[in-house]
Structures are given as C-alpha cells and as structure tokens.
Design a protein around this motif. Structure first.
Motif, short mmCIF file in Angstrom:
data_model
loop_
_atom_site.label_atom_id
_atom_site.label_comp_id
_atom_site.label_asym_id
_atom_site.label_seq_id
_atom_site.Cartn_x
_atom_site.Cartn_y
_atom_site.Cartn_z
N SER A 28 1.14 -1.15 0.02
CA SER A 28 -0.07 0.15 0.35
C SER A 28 0.94 1.02 0.29
O SER A 28 0.59 1.76 -0.93
CB SER A 28 -0.83 -0.18 1.43
N LYS A 32 -1.17 2.23 9.17
CA LYS A 32 -2.79 1.74 9.70
C LYS A 32 -3.28 2.66 10.37
O LYS A 32 -3.94 2.28 11.89
CB LYS A 32 -2.74 0.20 10.29
N LEU A 54 -6.34 2.55 11.80
CA LEU A 54 -7.13 1.02 12.67
C LEU A 54 -6.62 1.21 13.55
O LEU A 54 -6.84 0.22 14.51
CB LEU A 54 -6.72 -0.40 11.98
N1 LIG Z 1 -7.03 1.08 7.19
C1 LIG Z 1 -6.45 0.79 7.00
N2 LIG Z 1 -5.74 -0.37 5.81
C2 LIG Z 1 -4.41 -0.70 5.60
C3 LIG Z 1 -3.21 -0.06 5.75
N3 LIG Z 1 -2.07 -0.45 5.40
C4 LIG Z 1 -3.22 -1.61 4.63
N4 LIG Z 1 -3.65 -1.57 4.90
C5 LIG Z 1 -4.67 -2.53 4.62
O1 LIG Z 1 -3.85 -3.95 4.99
C6 LIG Z 1 -4.22 -5.09 4.16
C7 LIG Z 1 -2.56 -5.38 3.82
O2 LIG Z 1 -2.17 -3.66 3.55
P1 LIG Z 1 -0.55 -4.36 2.00
O3 LIG Z 1 -0.19 -3.18 1.47
O4 LIG Z 1 -0.69 -5.24 1.35
O5 LIG Z 1 0.19 -5.13 3.18
P2 LIG Z 1 2.04 -5.64 2.60
O6 LIG Z 1 2.39 -5.33 3.83
O7 LIG Z 1 2.17 -5.67 1.52
O8 LIG Z 1 1.27 -6.88 2.88
P3 LIG Z 1 1.98 -8.50 2.20
O9 LIG Z 1 1.91 -8.39 0.90
O10 LIG Z 1 0.54 -9.41 2.10
O11 LIG Z 1 2.96 -8.24 3.11
C8 LIG Z 1 -4.50 -4.38 3.14
O12 LIG Z 1 -6.10 -5.12 2.94
C9 LIG Z 1 -4.41 -2.95 2.84
O13 LIG Z 1 -5.82 -2.70 2.68
C10 LIG Z 1 -3.55 1.53 6.31
O14 LIG Z 1 -2.65 2.45 6.70
N5 LIG Z 1 -5.11 2.05 7.85
#
Ligand SMILES: Nc1nc2c(ncn2[C@@H]2O[C@H](COP(=O)(O)OP(=O)(O)OP(=O)(O)O)[C@@H](O)[C@H]2O)c(=O)[nH]1
Length: 613
Positions: A50, A212, A215
């Motif tokens: 993200s 997050k 959250l």
């Molecule tokens: N509400 C909210 N959700 C978030 C935030 N950052 C990430 N998410 C959610 O968290 C989940 C994981 O986020 P990713 O960005 O896929 O995380 P990642 O670290 O890349 O995860 P992997 O690729 O599986 O290791 C997703 O559903 C995002 O929408 C945030 O700042 N706020």
C-alpha cells in the motif's frame, strides 16, 4: 552541481545497466552494492504494498494471499513534465504499459518465470520504471514481506530464505531502510524494526514508517512512535494512512486516497501539528531528497570503485587475451601476429636465445662422426672380400696392370655405406626441429587461447619441416653419389708414384703382377681403397652438416610458415574465424569480463556527464 533529478537518474541508469549485466549484488564488492538504494521492508500485511502504491499514486502491485512478492522489485520512479503515465519493464524494454492492471499481471508472470509456479523466492530483481508527472524521482526496492510461517504450498525454508534475502539487502552500508510497521501493533514486535535495529543500530539509515494509523484502538495514538520516543531514529518517523481493504474493494482511486490521507492528518486532533510531515506524498519527497544527498556523498567512492574495477578488469583481460575482432582483416591480423610470435620463439631456440639449437650441433659433432666410424669398411675391404670383388670385376680376363674395375667396384660399394649416416643426420635434425616446433607452440603465450590455431600452426610447420627433410635427404644423398660419380684421380696418381715401403713390397714391386690375387697384393688394394674412403669420409663429415643446415635449419629459420601464410591469405572470413576458435570456457569468461568492463565504463561516462554539469 548536479541537479536532484540527474543524480537519482544517474543511479537509476547505472542500476539498470547492472541488472542487464547480471550484477545484483552477491560475491565481492559489486557496483550495484556501491549504489545507494532504498529497500522497503516489513512484515506481512504491514502495508508495504500500500505504501509503495501510494508513493507511486497507482495500483500496480500483485495482490493475493500468501507470499506474493517473491523477487525483489526495483521500482524506479521518473518524474515527467505532464503527458501520459506509463510503465516499462527492463526485461521487455520495447513495451510501454499505459495500463497498470497489465503491469500488475506482468509482475506476477515475470515472478513466476524465474521462480516457477513452486512459489519459491529468487534474488534476481524485476526492474520496473514508472514515468509519471505524479511521482518524484526515486528508486525503491520492494522485498518479500517478512513472515513467521510458510503457507500452504510453500516450502518451510521460505521463512528463512526471505529473511536471508531481505537481510542481504539491508545489511549493505549503502542501503537506506524503509521500515514499515503497522500502528495497530506494538512497535517492539515489528519485524521491520527488529531487523533494522540489528543491521543499523544507530538508526542513521533507517526511515520508520507507521501505517494503519486509522486502525488504532479508540483512545490510543501513535505519538510516542511518531515523535521518536518509543524508538529513536536519526530521521523522523512518517505516519501513513493507506486505503483500507474496503476502499480497495470499492476501487477507491489512488489520487482520492492521497487526498483523503492528507485530510485525515490535517483534521486529526492528535496528528494535526505533524500533518505537513505525514503521508505518502511527503514520504516520497523525503526519501527522494535523502537519496539524492546520499548519492552525492557516495559519488567519490563510487568513482574510486569504478576506476579500480576498470583497472582490474583490464589487466584480467590482458592476461586471458583480448577478444578478436570479427572482421576478416582483424582475424587475419591476429593470426599473423600469433604466427610471428611463434616464429620468433622458434628462431630463438635455433639461435641460442632458448635451449635446443645446440642439439643440432651435437648431431654433427658426435652422432655423425660416431656413425661414420662404425661403418663396416673393415669387413668390406677385408682381403677375402677384396679378392671376391676384384675377381668378379675381372671376369674371365684377369687385370693386367691395376684392377681398375675392381677398384671402382670396391670404392662404389664403400661409398654406398655413407648413405646411412647421411640420412640419419637428416632424420636426427628433423626430429630436433619438430621437437622445437612443439616446444615453441607451448611457449607462445599468445597462442594458448587458440587451440585450433595452435594445431594449424603445428601442422603447417611440420609439413614444412617434412618438405625440408626431403630436400635435405636428396641433397646429402647427392653428395654421396657425387663422390661415386667422379673419383679424385690425383689420389691414385700419387699412389702409383709412391715407393713401396717394405722390403717385401719392394720385392713384389720388382716382380709386378706375379700373382694378381696374392694376399699382399689384395691387402694393398684394400688399404688403398680404405685410404681413399677415409679421405671421402673426411669430406662428407664436413659437407653433410653444411647440406643439412642449408636445407633444413636455414629454411626452417627463413620460411617455416611461408606456405601457411600463403594459404591463410586466400582463406575466407569464416575459415579464419574457425582457426581462431577458443576454449569455450575462456570465451565465456572473457565475455563476462568484457561486459562488466562495459558496464563500469558506461557508469563512469554517466557519472562524468552528471558530475561536471
Ligand atoms: N485501514 C487501513 N488499511 C490498511 C492500511 N495499510 C494497509 N492496509 C490494509 O492492510 C492490508 C495489507 O496491506 P498490504 O499493503 O497488502 O500489506 P503488505 O505488507 O504489502 O502485505 P503482503 O504483501 O501480504 O506482505 C490490505 O488490506 C490493506 O488495505 C492503512 O493504513 N489503513
């Protein structure tokens, strides 16, 4: 001074060149490792993807359950002045991707191309460039998320493999660590911070990113972290609010998400005072500026590394030999150079600069005289044989005064014996010359890499030696035959006028030819012939070496490869190329070195072009 754009662009270009040439870290100090990079690390679901997408302002990373990122993704962001956004992969350089859903698909496909469908991981990076007016110049490397457990279908070892791969990036002193931790989790348990603390205890190259924030439990906030009280870093922490899963499902546009994030901070009672230092856009600018500073600091040491490596590669190339040009002229030139080098060494052997030529003299000084001494003249000129030959020559009519025919036959027969030692000298010198050819080939360093040319030269030289030997053999046999064809008449005249020495002989002389076949008479003939043969022997002992040197040694020195030169002069380019066949492993090695050299040189050119702007 170079502009910000040009410095990051410079590193981008060098990084791309590194990948093309297969340099992405590993053994030794590579150029890749000398370049400052930003590596994104974080635990699974920490929000890594993200953050990256938010920095880019586009959805383009593969999503899914399990470990999606299985190869490093080198993400190079290039700011453009307006125009349409598009992406480009280094592995498909001609193709522009205006559609970011296709980029996502290509990342997934390209990951599988190397790792197979087995869900293994690989340290060979994927290079993705994004050209957009909405980005800052920045290069980030996305790494697989740190995880604690392997999921279905993935080998147990993957947990450790990922950690090792991530570690291999972040432990390099030139790596800027973008450590992503979710705010809804105790910072003390963050995988990213744990690793960063290990490899960068002073925190000077770690950027903490807290995702997050939205959250967090009601009534709690992350100010302790963001203000550096929970875990101190040299650089300020950046808080982020990414799209939630619900936003993603609703296809909330990335630009809208950025705006929403900014609003979140500006309107937040807790973070309002930090709003200007929060959010993905700010993070991108912060990193870009920092990366530029670091690159500027590193340039002198990068230049030093490049120069040192270029020197090393050049001397390595010199050692194994430069690549041969592909055009016929260059090939012919190379072959002739090799021939000349070989010829020079061969001549040194003959002329005494190197050992071996002295063995030829030993043939003349020892072998030939020894062989001549051993010729069976005693037997041939024994009384009984003299009698036999003379009687046969006389036939029914015994000779009247002197056995002219008998003498001739005895002499002819004796001279025939000289052919053996004469030919043996020719052969002995031939084999010495052959051996010197062999040695000279081995000693010609330049030839080492060309086994085919080596054997071609050896074959041509041996052919020539064979021809010289035939010529030499004919010549020495001729010397012997010449002795038979015309006898030295003075020798016999002198004999006739010489008085008989012993009284017995005097008596015999007084009554000449009393018994034409008496022992004394025969002995006398034998000793006369023997004396004549000795004289001839003396002559041949001197002339055979002259003939051998003239025909074999001198020719070998002068024209060993003349025939070969004439042949290759007529050859086509392909045939010449075949002669320059090299040991494949050597060719591969040279190619690798040449490629690296090219990389380092182009890197130096790039730096020169920027640094003096
Ligand atoms: N509400 C909210 N959700 C978030 C935030 N950052 C990430 N998410 C959610 O968290 C989940 C994981 O986020 P990713 O960005 O896929 O995380 P990642 O670290 O890349 O995860 P992997 O690729 O599986 O290791 C997703 O559903 C995002 O929408 C945030 O700042 N706020």
């Amino acid at each position: 001074m170079a502009t910000l754009e040009s410095l990051i662009g410079l590193v981008n270009r060098i990084q791309r060149a590194c990948t093309i040439l297969g340099d992405h870290g590993g053994e030794g100090m590579s150029l890749w490792e000398a370049l400052p990079t930003v590596a994104v690390v974080g635990g699974q679901s920490s929000g890594k993807s993200s953050v990256l997408e938010s920095v880019v302002g586009r959805d383009f990373l593969p999503r899914g359950s399990g470990i999606v990122t299985r190869r490093p993704l080198v993400l190079q962001l290039h700011k453009t002045e307006g125009g349409a956004e598009y992406a480009e992969f280094l592995h498909a350089p001609k193709k522009k991707y205006p559609d970011f859903a296709a980029v996502r698909q290509e990342i997934a496909d390209e990951t599988d191309r190397i790792t197979g469908k087995t869900k293994q991981i690989s340290n060979v990076p994927i290079h993705l460039s994004i050209y957009s007016p909405n980005v800052v110049d920045l290069t980030l490397i996305d790494l697989p998320g740190l995880t604690k457990v392997a999921v279905e279908g993935q080998p147990e070892s993957i947990v450790e493999d990922i950690e090792m791969m991530v570690r291999s990036y972040v432990e390099k002193p030139n790596c800027i660590i973008l450590a992503i931790s979710p705010a809804n989790q105790d910072i003390a348990t963050s995988d990213a911070i744990k690793l960063a603390r290990e490899v960068d205890p002073s925190g000077e190259r770690t950027f903490g990113v807290l995702t997050k924030l939205d959250l967090m439990d009601k009534g709690t906030n992350a100010l302790d972290v963001l203000e550096g009280r929970s875990y101190k870093l040299q650089h300020p922490w950046v808080g982020i609010v990414n799209r939630s899963q619900a936003d993603i499902n609703k296809n909330v546009d990335m630009m809208a998400a950025r705006r929403k994030e900014q609003e979140y901070f500006e309107s937040s009672p807790e973070y309002g005072h930090l709003a200007h230092k929060m959010g993905a856009e700010y993070l991108a600018k912060l990193l870009s500026k920092h990366l530029e500073t670091v690159i500027r600091q590193r340039i002198p040491s990068i230049i030093a590394l490049i120069n040192k490596t270029i020197d090393e590669l050049n001397s390595e190339l010199d050692r194994i030999g430069r690549p041969v040009g592909v055009d016929g002229g260059a090939q012919l030139y190379t072959i002739l150079e090799m021939c000349r080098a070989f010829d020079r060494i061969f001549r040194e052997h003959l002329e005494g600069g190197r050992p071996g030529g002295d063995r030829i003299y030993r043939v003349f000084d020892h072998q030939l005289p020894d062989a001549l001494k051993k010729l069976p003249f005693d037997r041939h000129l024994s009384t009984s044989n003299v009698k036999k030959v003379i009687s046969e020559a006389d036939g029914y009519q015994p000779h009247l005064i002197a056995p002219e025919q008998g003498y001739r036959r005895l002499i002819d027969g004796s001279l025939g014996f000289f052919k053996g030692p004469a030919e043996a000298s020719v052969d002995a010198v031939h084999s010495i010359l052959k051996e010197l050819v062999r040695k000279s080939i081995v000693e010609t360093q330049e030839l080492k890499r060309f086994p085919t040319l080596q054997s071609d030269i050896a074959a041509a030289a041996n052919d020539a030696l064979e021809k010289f030997r035939n010529e030499s053999r004919k010549t020495v046999l001729r010397l012997v035959e010449m002795e038979s064809s015309y006898l030295t008449v003075e020798f016999f005249r002198k004999l006739q006028t010489e008085p008989e020495k012993t009284p017995q002989n005097q008596a015999q002389a007084a009554t000449p030819n009393v018994d034409r076949y008496s022992d004394n008479h025969l002995r006398r003939i034998g000793s006369n012939v023997s004396a004549y043969i000795n004289m001839v022997c003396e002559t041949l002992r001197n002339t055979i070496p002259k003939a051998v040197v003239f025909c074999q040694v001198r020719e070998a020195k002068r024209s060993l490869l003349n025939q070969f030169y004439a042949q290759i002069g007529r050859r086509e380019k392909e045939q010449l190329g075949k002669m320059l066949d090299e040991d494949p492993s050597l060719m591969a090695k040279r190619e690798t070195i040449a490629k690296r050299l090219e990389l380092y040189k182009s890197a130096r050119d790039e730096i020169d072009a920027v640094a003096w702007k």
